[in-house]
Structures are given as C-alpha cells and as structure tokens.
Scaffold this active site. Structure first.
Site, PDB file in Angstrom:
ATOM      1  N   TYR A 162     -42.123  -8.229  -4.412  1.00  0.00           N
ATOM      2  CA  TYR A 162     -43.566  -8.355  -4.130  1.00  0.00           C
ATOM      3  C   TYR A 162     -43.856  -9.727  -3.510  1.00  0.00           C
ATOM      4  O   TYR A 162     -44.544  -9.825  -2.479  1.00  0.00           O
ATOM      5  CB  TYR A 162     -44.370  -8.155  -5.423  1.00  0.00           C
ATOM      6  CG  TYR A 162     -45.832  -8.525  -5.281  1.00  0.00           C
ATOM      7  CD1 TYR A 162     -46.721  -7.665  -4.623  1.00  0.00           C
ATOM      8  CD2 TYR A 162     -46.329  -9.732  -5.779  1.00  0.00           C
ATOM      9  CE1 TYR A 162     -48.058  -8.013  -4.479  1.00  0.00           C
ATOM     10  CE2 TYR A 162     -47.662 -10.077  -5.635  1.00  0.00           C
ATOM     11  CZ  TYR A 162     -48.525  -9.216  -4.986  1.00  0.00           C
ATOM     12  OH  TYR A 162     -49.844  -9.557  -4.829  1.00  0.00           O
ATOM     13  N   LYS A 166     -45.354 -10.755   0.203  1.00  0.00           N
ATOM     14  CA  LYS A 166     -46.569 -11.563   0.398  1.00  0.00           C
ATOM     15  C   LYS A 166     -46.270 -12.771   1.287  1.00  0.00           C
ATOM     16  O   LYS A 166     -47.144 -13.271   1.992  1.00  0.00           O
ATOM     17  CB  LYS A 166     -47.140 -11.978  -0.954  1.00  0.00           C
ATOM     18  CG  LYS A 166     -47.720 -10.794  -1.730  1.00  0.00           C
ATOM     19  CD  LYS A 166     -49.022 -10.334  -1.119  1.00  0.00           C
ATOM     20  CE  LYS A 166     -49.221  -8.861  -1.078  1.00  0.00           C
ATOM     21  NZ  LYS A 166     -50.512  -8.447  -0.512  1.00  0.00           N
TER      22      LYS A 166
HETATM   23  N1  NAP Z   1     -55.418  -9.217  -8.363  1.00  0.00           N
HETATM   24  C1  NAP Z   1     -54.724 -10.337  -8.274  1.00  0.00           C
HETATM   25  O1  NAP Z   1     -54.598 -11.087  -9.255  1.00  0.00           O
HETATM   26  C2  NAP Z   1     -54.078 -10.729  -6.971  1.00  0.00           C
HETATM   27  C3  NAP Z   1     -53.437 -11.987  -6.890  1.00  0.00           C
HETATM   28  C4  NAP Z   1     -52.846 -12.353  -5.692  1.00  0.00           C
HETATM   29  C5  NAP Z   1     -52.921 -11.529  -4.581  1.00  0.00           C
HETATM   30  N2  NAP Z   1     -53.550 -10.323  -4.687  1.00  0.00           N
HETATM   31  C6  NAP Z   1     -53.600  -9.474  -3.502  1.00  0.00           C
HETATM   32  O2  NAP Z   1     -54.931  -9.072  -3.321  1.00  0.00           O
HETATM   33  C7  NAP Z   1     -54.989  -7.730  -2.841  1.00  0.00           C
HETATM   34  C8  NAP Z   1     -55.811  -6.879  -3.803  1.00  0.00           C
HETATM   35  O3  NAP Z   1     -55.052  -6.743  -4.982  1.00  0.00           O
HETATM   36  P1  NAP Z   1     -55.434  -5.922  -6.289  1.00  0.00           P
HETATM   37  O4  NAP Z   1     -54.156  -5.459  -6.885  1.00  0.00           O
HETATM   38  O5  NAP Z   1     -56.243  -6.760  -7.136  1.00  0.00           O
HETATM   39  O6  NAP Z   1     -56.083  -4.673  -5.744  1.00  0.00           O
HETATM   40  P2  NAP Z   1     -57.572  -4.094  -5.509  1.00  0.00           P
HETATM   41  O7  NAP Z   1     -58.196  -4.652  -4.301  1.00  0.00           O
HETATM   42  O8  NAP Z   1     -58.336  -4.186  -6.771  1.00  0.00           O
HETATM   43  O9  NAP Z   1     -57.121  -2.586  -5.241  1.00  0.00           O
HETATM   44  C9  NAP Z   1     -56.090  -2.249  -4.314  1.00  0.00           C
HETATM   45  C10 NAP Z   1     -56.647  -1.275  -3.300  1.00  0.00           C
HETATM   46  O10 NAP Z   1     -55.597  -0.871  -2.427  1.00  0.00           O
HETATM   47  C11 NAP Z   1     -55.496   0.546  -2.446  1.00  0.00           C
HETATM   48  N3  NAP Z   1     -54.111   0.919  -2.287  1.00  0.00           N
HETATM   49  C12 NAP Z   1     -53.042   0.551  -3.045  1.00  0.00           C
HETATM   50  N4  NAP Z   1     -51.931   1.142  -2.592  1.00  0.00           N
HETATM   51  C13 NAP Z   1     -52.299   1.898  -1.528  1.00  0.00           C
HETATM   52  C14 NAP Z   1     -51.604   2.772  -0.661  1.00  0.00           C
HETATM   53  N5  NAP Z   1     -50.286   3.002  -0.799  1.00  0.00           N
HETATM   54  N6  NAP Z   1     -52.281   3.394   0.325  1.00  0.00           N
HETATM   55  C15 NAP Z   1     -53.615   3.197   0.464  1.00  0.00           C
HETATM   56  N7  NAP Z   1     -54.340   2.387  -0.336  1.00  0.00           N
HETATM   57  C16 NAP Z   1     -53.673   1.761  -1.326  1.00  0.00           C
HETATM   58  C17 NAP Z   1     -56.071   0.982  -3.793  1.00  0.00           C
HETATM   59  O11 NAP Z   1     -56.662   2.258  -3.720  1.00  0.00           O
HETATM   60  P3  NAP Z   1     -56.001   3.651  -4.141  1.00  0.00           P
HETATM   61  O12 NAP Z   1     -55.324   3.421  -5.450  1.00  0.00           O
HETATM   62  O13 NAP Z   1     -57.180   4.558  -4.204  1.00  0.00           O
HETATM   63  O14 NAP Z   1     -55.064   3.991  -3.034  1.00  0.00           O
HETATM   64  C18 NAP Z   1     -57.197  -0.044  -3.958  1.00  0.00           C
HETATM   65  O15 NAP Z   1     -58.335   0.368  -3.261  1.00  0.00           O
HETATM   66  C19 NAP Z   1     -53.536  -7.269  -2.709  1.00  0.00           C
HETATM   67  O16 NAP Z   1     -53.093  -7.441  -1.402  1.00  0.00           O
HETATM   68  C20 NAP Z   1     -52.790  -8.193  -3.649  1.00  0.00           C
HETATM   69  O17 NAP Z   1     -51.440  -8.380  -3.272  1.00  0.00           O
HETATM   70  C21 NAP Z   1     -54.134  -9.910  -5.852  1.00  0.00           C
END
Ligand code: NAP
Length: 272
Positions: A162, A166
């Site tokens: 992962y 990134k």
């Molecule tokens: N949350 C954190 O602490 C954090 C920290 C560092 C970086 N990030 C980055 O920030 C971004 C958001 O992260 P999050 O995990 O918090 O998620 P989020 O924005 O809360 O949700 C992820 C979104 O991506 C969609 N998704 C996931 N896999 C998919 C697929 N194969 N095809 C189409 N849509 C997909 C999910 O919808 P469905 O399930 O409906 O497909 C959901 O809408 C990511 O790029 C992550 O790496 C997050």
C-alpha cells in the site's frame, strides 16, 4: 440550502468534476465541497445505491447535475468504460480518491490481492489522468487531485505494498505538476496522516486511534487539498503532520524512520 458558488474555481476547473471513489468518507466530502463550489459531478464507486443517495442529496442541496457510475476501478477496462460514460461532458477536474487498503503481513496477503491493490491505486490514477488530461490539454485548463499518504515517504511494515502504491501516486502527481503547470493544468497530491473516515475507523485498533492526536476530519483534509490546488505540488494537511514529516525525512536516519513507522503500524493493525 444557501451557499455561495465559487465562480473563479468553477471557471478554472468546471463545469464538471469527476471524483473516483466518491461513495463514502473523504471521497463523498470532496464531492460535497466541489458541489458547493458549483461544479457538476461524475461520481464513481462500486456501491451504486450509496452513490445515488449522495447524488440526490447534492443535486437537491446545490442545484447541480450529478451522474453516477458504478465501477470497480481495479477492472482492466476502466479506460473504455469511463471514456464512454463521459464522452459528452467537459470535465475540468479529476479527483482520484479511491484506494484499496490491504493491511497485514506481506505473505499473508495473496499475490492476487497485492496486484489488485496496484490496479486500483496505481493503474487507476494513471489511466484517469491520461484520458481526462488529454482533453484538459486541448482546452488549455484543468486540474488533477491525487490522494497519496504520509506513508508514501518511507517503507512501512504491514502496509508494504500500500505504502509503495502511495509513493507511486505522489511521484506521478509531482511529475505531472511540473510537466503540466505551464499548460494550464494544475496538479496537487495530498499526503495525509490519519483521517476519520469509516474505512480507516473500521480497520484500526481503538487504542491506536486514542493515541493518534493527528487524526483529521474528511472535511478538513478535502478543504486543505482543494485550497492547495494551483499553489503547490504536494499538500500535507495539518501543521503537526507537516512537522512530523520534516522530522522523519530530514532528521531521522532512514533506518530509524522505517523502524518507527513499523512500530506505529503494528500498534494500529496488530493490537486490536
Ligand atoms: N483514511 C485515512 O486515514 C487515510 C490516510 C492516508 C491516505 N488516505 C488516502 O485517502 C483516500 C481515501 O481513503 P479512505 O480509505 O479513507 O477512503 P474513503 O474516501 O472514505 O472511501 C474510499 C472510496 O473509494 C471507493 N473505492 C474503493 N475501492 C474502489 C474500487 N476498487 N473501485 C471503485 N471505487 C472504490 C469506495 O467506494 P466503494 O466501496 O463503494 O467502491 C469509497 O467511496 C485513499 O486514497 C487513501 O489511500 C487515507
């Protein structure tokens, strides 16, 4: 609902924005903040009902148009599917937010799952930047937002692949920032620490969340990221996170930084 359309933002990055990974958490928040600025939206994710509910709310609250597309961004044919779905739209902004986040010991994850993580987190942003960026180039304006992570700055145990994906999206974004900035296209890559999204909260231990004073809300992260578009290549939301990153990258020996990340990850993903 009363809101003020951001005329300058819409002229530069409108009339449509595409948010990949828009059904929950940070992606849904990006969609809401772009709707508030007056952009029409294409929303992509796998959960169709959740996407449609969000679309109805945003159309009602902000009097914009919203199109939803149910799609797994790990599929091989996303270029043709998305090209067909948006052929009649002028998309001025791409937000690639979706990510597959697989945690755990490297060999306890199947090779197929590792490759799927690369498909969603690397091939996905590359493909969308390619197909939407070509149209932006012809118009001489547009913007791209990529989601990376603080974990992209060094290798991390339990999220080895992962974190590497990134790093890919951050380096892709930085390169495109330099290549496109003289051609009217702004690129920003966001490298956040913990964000209180449903996905993050479900995957981490409650103890690690209690000690994580750095956790930010999706609203804060989306706002800082959109504010950085057109100003800088990379944004790390939150001053505490920026300070931590400077310490880790400039003052800690590499071995120490990697070891520290490993201890943090074991606390998050092994002590549940
Ligand atoms: N949350 C954190 O602490 C954090 C920290 C560092 C970086 N990030 C980055 O920030 C971004 C958001 O992260 P999050 O995990 O918090 O998620 P989020 O924005 O809360 O949700 C992820 C979104 O991506 C969609 N998704 C996931 N896999 C998919 C697929 N194969 N095809 C189409 N849509 C997909 C999910 O919808 P469905 O399930 O409906 O497909 C959901 O809408 C990511 O790029 C992550 O790496 C997050």
């Amino acid at each position: 609902m009363r809101h003020v359309v951001d005329v300058d933002f819409r002229a530069r990055y409108g009339p449509w924005a595409l948010v990949a990974g828009a059904s929950a958490g940070l992606g849904a928040e990006f969609a809401a903040q772009l709707a508030a600025k007056g952009l029409n939206l294409v929303l992509i994710a796998r959960r169709k009902e959740t996407l449609d509910e969000l679309a109805s709310t945003l159309m009602h609250d902000y009097a914009i148009e919203v199109r939803t597309l149910q799609l797994d961004l790990g599929n091989d044919d996303i270029d043709t599917v998305i090209t067909a779905a948006i052929s009649d739209l002028e998309i001025g902004l791409l937000v690639y937010n979706a990510a597959t986040v697989i945690t755990g010991p490297y060999f306890e994850i199947t090779l197929q799952d590792h490759l799927q993580e690369i498909a969603v987190n690397c091939r996905g942003p590359l493909t969308l930047a390619y197909i939407l960026g070509q149209r932006m180039l012809k118009r001489g304006r547009g913007g791209m937002v990529f989601m990376s992570s603080l974990s992209s700055f060094q290798g991390s145990a339990l999220i080895a692949n992962y974190a590497a994906t990134k790093a890919y999206s951050r380096v892709l974004g930085e390169g495109l920032w330099e290549e496109l900035r003289t051609q009217g296209i702004d690129v920003v890559t966001c490298s956040p620490s913990s964000i209180s999204t449903p996905g993050y909260l479900a995957s981490t231990s409650s103890r690690s969340r209690r000690v994580s004073s750095a956790m930010m809300t999706p609203r804060e992260v989306a706002a800082e990221t959109l504010a950085a578009l057109g100003k800088q290549p990379v944004v790390i939301p939150g001053w505490g996170n920026r300070l931590a990153n400077v310490l880790m990258q400039r003052f800690f020996p590499r071995k120490m930084a990697i070891g520290l990340m490993g201890r943090v990850m074991r606390g998050m993903y092994q002590e549940r």
